[in-house]
Design a protein around this motif. Structure first.
Motif, PDB file in Angstrom:
ATOM      1  N   MET A  89     -10.027 -29.957  -5.860  1.00 13.38           N
ATOM      2  CA  MET A  89     -10.327 -28.972  -4.825  1.00 13.38           C
ATOM      3  C   MET A  89     -10.106 -27.521  -5.273  1.00 13.38           C
ATOM      4  O   MET A  89     -10.938 -26.662  -4.976  1.00 13.38           O
ATOM      5  CB  MET A  89      -9.577 -29.272  -3.527  1.00 13.38           C
ATOM      6  N   PRO A  90      -9.037 -27.212  -6.020  1.00 17.07           N
ATOM      7  CA  PRO A  90      -8.899 -25.825  -6.496  1.00 17.07           C
ATOM      8  C   PRO A  90     -10.061 -25.405  -7.413  1.00 17.07           C
ATOM      9  O   PRO A  90     -10.482 -24.244  -7.382  1.00 17.07           O
ATOM     10  CB  PRO A  90      -7.568 -25.825  -7.256  1.00 17.07           C
ATOM     11  N   ILE A  91     -10.594 -26.343  -8.165  1.00 13.70           N
ATOM     12  CA  ILE A  91     -11.748 -26.048  -9.021  1.00 13.70           C
ATOM     13  C   ILE A  91     -12.960 -25.742  -8.153  1.00 13.70           C
ATOM     14  O   ILE A  91     -13.733 -24.823  -8.441  1.00 13.70           O
ATOM     15  CB  ILE A  91     -12.023 -27.216  -9.991  1.00 13.70           C
ATOM     16  N   TRP A  92     -13.136 -26.498  -7.076  1.00 15.54           N
ATOM     17  CA  TRP A  92     -14.254 -26.256  -6.152  1.00 15.54           C
ATOM     18  C   TRP A  92     -14.135 -24.861  -5.544  1.00 15.54           C
ATOM     19  O   TRP A  92     -15.135 -24.146  -5.411  1.00 15.54           O
ATOM     20  CB  TRP A  92     -14.289 -27.302  -5.047  1.00 15.54           C
ATOM     21  N   VAL A  93     -12.913 -24.469  -5.159  1.00 11.08           N
ATOM     22  CA  VAL A  93     -12.703 -23.144  -4.575  1.00 11.08           C
ATOM     23  C   VAL A  93     -12.979 -22.071  -5.622  1.00 11.08           C
ATOM     24  O   VAL A  93     -13.665 -21.084  -5.349  1.00 11.08           O
ATOM     25  CB  VAL A  93     -11.276 -23.011  -3.993  1.00 11.08           C
ATOM     26  N   ILE A 114     -15.964 -19.773   0.431  1.00  8.18           N
ATOM     27  CA  ILE A 114     -14.892 -20.755   0.648  1.00  8.18           C
ATOM     28  C   ILE A 114     -15.306 -21.765   1.716  1.00  8.18           C
ATOM     29  O   ILE A 114     -14.982 -22.948   1.613  1.00  8.18           O
ATOM     30  CB  ILE A 114     -13.568 -20.051   1.002  1.00  8.18           C
ATOM     31  N   LYS A 115     -16.055 -21.315   2.705  1.00  4.09           N
ATOM     32  CA  LYS A 115     -16.485 -22.207   3.781  1.00  4.09           C
ATOM     33  C   LYS A 115     -17.501 -23.254   3.317  1.00  4.09           C
ATOM     34  O   LYS A 115     -17.839 -24.152   4.070  1.00  4.09           O
ATOM     35  CB  LYS A 115     -17.061 -21.398   4.950  1.00  4.09           C
ATOM     36  N   THR A 116     -17.961 -23.176   2.072  1.00  2.71           N
ATOM     37  CA  THR A 116     -18.857 -24.208   1.548  1.00  2.71           C
ATOM     38  C   THR A 116     -18.071 -25.379   0.965  1.00  2.71           C
ATOM     39  O   THR A 116     -18.663 -26.387   0.583  1.00  2.71           O
ATOM     40  CB  THR A 116     -19.795 -23.656   0.452  1.00  2.71           C
ATOM     41  N   VAL A 117     -16.747 -25.242   0.892  1.00  2.11           N
ATOM     42  CA  VAL A 117     -15.899 -26.279   0.313  1.00  2.11           C
ATOM     43  C   VAL A 117     -15.319 -27.130   1.444  1.00  2.11           C
ATOM     44  O   VAL A 117     -14.716 -26.593   2.384  1.00  2.11           O
ATOM     45  CB  VAL A 117     -14.761 -25.670  -0.536  1.00  2.11           C
ATOM     46  N   TYR A 118     -15.510 -28.428   1.335  1.00  6.63           N
ATOM     47  CA  TYR A 118     -15.034 -29.368   2.350  1.00  6.63           C
ATOM     48  C   TYR A 118     -14.079 -30.367   1.731  1.00  6.63           C
ATOM     49  O   TYR A 118     -14.266 -30.786   0.594  1.00  6.63           O
ATOM     50  CB  TYR A 118     -16.210 -30.156   2.958  1.00  6.63           C
ATOM     51  N   ASP A 119     -13.077 -30.752   2.502  1.00  8.55           N
ATOM     52  CA  ASP A 119     -12.258 -31.900   2.137  1.00  8.55           C
ATOM     53  C   ASP A 119     -13.171 -33.103   2.354  1.00  8.55           C
ATOM     54  O   ASP A 119     -13.721 -33.267   3.443  1.00  8.55           O
ATOM     55  CB  ASP A 119     -11.032 -31.965   3.060  1.00  8.55           C
ATOM     56  N   PRO A 120     -13.360 -33.961   1.343  1.00  5.80           N
ATOM     57  CA  PRO A 120     -14.310 -35.075   1.492  1.00  5.80           C
ATOM     58  C   PRO A 120     -13.975 -36.038   2.624  1.00  5.80           C
ATOM     59  O   PRO A 120     -14.844 -36.763   3.093  1.00  5.80           O
ATOM     60  CB  PRO A 120     -14.253 -35.798   0.154  1.00  5.80           C
ATOM     61  N   GLU A 121     -12.728 -36.054   3.068  1.00  3.60           N
ATOM     62  CA  GLU A 121     -12.341 -36.989   4.123  1.00  3.60           C
ATOM     63  C   GLU A 121     -12.396 -36.372   5.519  1.00  3.60           C
ATOM     64  O   GLU A 121     -12.210 -37.074   6.502  1.00  3.60           O
ATOM     65  CB  GLU A 121     -10.927 -37.506   3.853  1.00  3.60           C
ATOM     66  N   ILE A 122     -12.642 -35.060   5.592  1.00  4.84           N
ATOM     67  CA  ILE A 122     -12.622 -34.360   6.883  1.00  4.84           C
ATOM     68  C   ILE A 122     -13.897 -33.522   6.988  1.00  4.84           C
ATOM     69  O   ILE A 122     -14.168 -32.705   6.117  1.00  4.84           O
ATOM     70  CB  ILE A 122     -11.376 -33.451   7.002  1.00  4.84           C
ATOM     71  N   PRO A 123     -14.674 -33.690   8.045  1.00  7.90           N
ATOM     72  CA  PRO A 123     -15.961 -32.994   8.148  1.00  7.90           C
ATOM     73  C   PRO A 123     -15.851 -31.541   8.617  1.00  7.90           C
ATOM     74  O   PRO A 123     -16.614 -31.082   9.456  1.00  7.90           O
ATOM     75  CB  PRO A 123     -16.724 -33.854   9.164  1.00  7.90           C
ATOM     76  N   VAL A 124     -14.871 -30.800   8.093  1.00  5.07           N
ATOM     77  CA  VAL A 124     -14.668 -29.389   8.439  1.00  5.07           C
ATOM     78  C   VAL A 124     -14.352 -28.667   7.132  1.00  5.07           C
ATOM     79  O   VAL A 124     -13.638 -29.205   6.277  1.00  5.07           O
ATOM     80  CB  VAL A 124     -13.501 -29.226   9.439  1.00  5.07           C
ATOM     81  N   ASP A 178      -4.419 -18.368  -2.617  1.00 10.31           N
ATOM     82  CA  ASP A 178      -3.375 -19.370  -2.408  1.00 10.31           C
ATOM     83  C   ASP A 178      -3.924 -20.366  -1.406  1.00 10.31           C
ATOM     84  O   ASP A 178      -4.390 -19.980  -0.329  1.00 10.31           O
ATOM     85  CB  ASP A 178      -2.095 -18.748  -1.835  1.00 10.31           C
ATOM     86  N   MET A 179      -3.889 -21.627  -1.776  1.00 10.48           N
ATOM     87  CA  MET A 179      -4.396 -22.666  -0.884  1.00 10.48           C
ATOM     88  C   MET A 179      -3.440 -23.848  -0.898  1.00 10.48           C
ATOM     89  O   MET A 179      -2.572 -23.955  -1.754  1.00 10.48           O
ATOM     90  CB  MET A 179      -5.792 -23.109  -1.306  1.00 10.48           C
ATOM     91  N   THR A 180      -3.624 -24.713   0.070  1.00 10.16           N
ATOM     92  CA  THR A 180      -2.821 -25.929   0.154  1.00 10.16           C
ATOM     93  C   THR A 180      -3.730 -27.102   0.449  1.00 10.16           C
ATOM     94  O   THR A 180      -4.954 -26.970   0.458  1.00 10.16           O
ATOM     95  CB  THR A 180      -1.714 -25.767   1.224  1.00 10.16           C
ATOM     96  N   LEU A 181      -3.143 -28.230   0.702  1.00  6.61           N
ATOM     97  CA  LEU A 181      -3.870 -29.444   1.068  1.00  6.61           C
ATOM     98  C   LEU A 181      -3.307 -29.970   2.376  1.00  6.61           C
ATOM     99  O   LEU A 181      -2.183 -29.630   2.756  1.00  6.61           O
ATOM    100  CB  LEU A 181      -3.691 -30.505  -0.026  1.00  6.61           C
ATOM    101  N   CYS A 199      -3.204 -35.873  -1.545  1.00  7.92           N
ATOM    102  CA  CYS A 199      -4.657 -35.862  -1.352  1.00  7.92           C
ATOM    103  C   CYS A 199      -5.357 -36.314  -2.629  1.00  7.92           C
ATOM    104  O   CYS A 199      -5.039 -35.846  -3.723  1.00  7.92           O
ATOM    105  CB  CYS A 199      -5.102 -34.453  -0.974  1.00  7.92           C
ATOM    106  N   PRO A 200      -6.322 -37.245  -2.528  1.00  6.42           N
ATOM    107  CA  PRO A 200      -6.984 -37.768  -3.721  1.00  6.42           C
ATOM    108  C   PRO A 200      -7.782 -36.726  -4.512  1.00  6.42           C
ATOM    109  O   PRO A 200      -8.066 -36.940  -5.678  1.00  6.42           O
ATOM    110  CB  PRO A 200      -7.901 -38.870  -3.196  1.00  6.42           C
ATOM    111  N   VAL A 201      -8.136 -35.593  -3.901  1.00  2.00           N
ATOM    112  CA  VAL A 201      -8.894 -34.561  -4.623  1.00  2.00           C
ATOM    113  C   VAL A 201      -8.024 -33.343  -4.939  1.00  2.00           C
ATOM    114  O   VAL A 201      -8.529 -32.253  -5.181  1.00  2.00           O
ATOM    115  CB  VAL A 201     -10.160 -34.139  -3.843  1.00  2.00           C
TER     116      VAL A 201
END
Length: 122
Positions: free
Chosen positions: A79-83, A33-43, A65-68, A73-75
């Motif tokens: 993002m759920p697919i990335w996770v 999961i830590k390999t997935v980044y929000d493209p607008e935030i460098p964390v 269960d995840m949120t944004l 959010c544009p992704v």
């Protein structure tokens, strides 16, 4: 409760999985999961506090269960697919299901200390 304990509390294990295997699965899932980044935030999204729950059932199926950070959010659709892809890559997991939830709403208080430092958030 420390932030590390908060993150660990989000992992809900299946009861029949041997402790050593469960620990490995948990660590590997969190690392994925830590390999997935929000493209607008460098964390990564785990440190951002976007992962609310990870459940590992007795058959090693995973439900997340995840949120944004914001519902618009544009992704949001990606993002759920990335996770899902990240968690599915972990050796030994079964089926993966990722749920997008917005309750409770995400707030910056959910970020780990690592994320706050990376974003100069004080």
């Amino acid at each position: 409760m420390s932030e590390t304990e908060q993150h660990q509390a989000a992992i809900e294990p299946g009861s029949d999985i041997p402790a050593e295997e469960l620990e490995r699965l948990t660590d590997d899932i969190v690392s994925a999961i830590k390999t997935v980044y929000d493209p607008e935030i460098p964390v990564d999204i785990y440190e951002l506090g976007l992962i609310y729950r990870v459940e590992i059932d007795d058959d090693r199926n995973i439900e997340v269960d995840m949120t944004l950070t914001a519902p618009g959010c544009p992704v949001a659709g990606e993002m759920p697919i990335w996770v899902d892809n990240a968690v599915s890559s972990v050796m030994g997991v079964g089926a993966v299901k990722v749920n997008m939830v917005f309750d409770p709403p995400w707030t910056p208080e959910r970020m780990s200390e690592e994320a706050k430092v990376a974003l100069n958030w004080y």
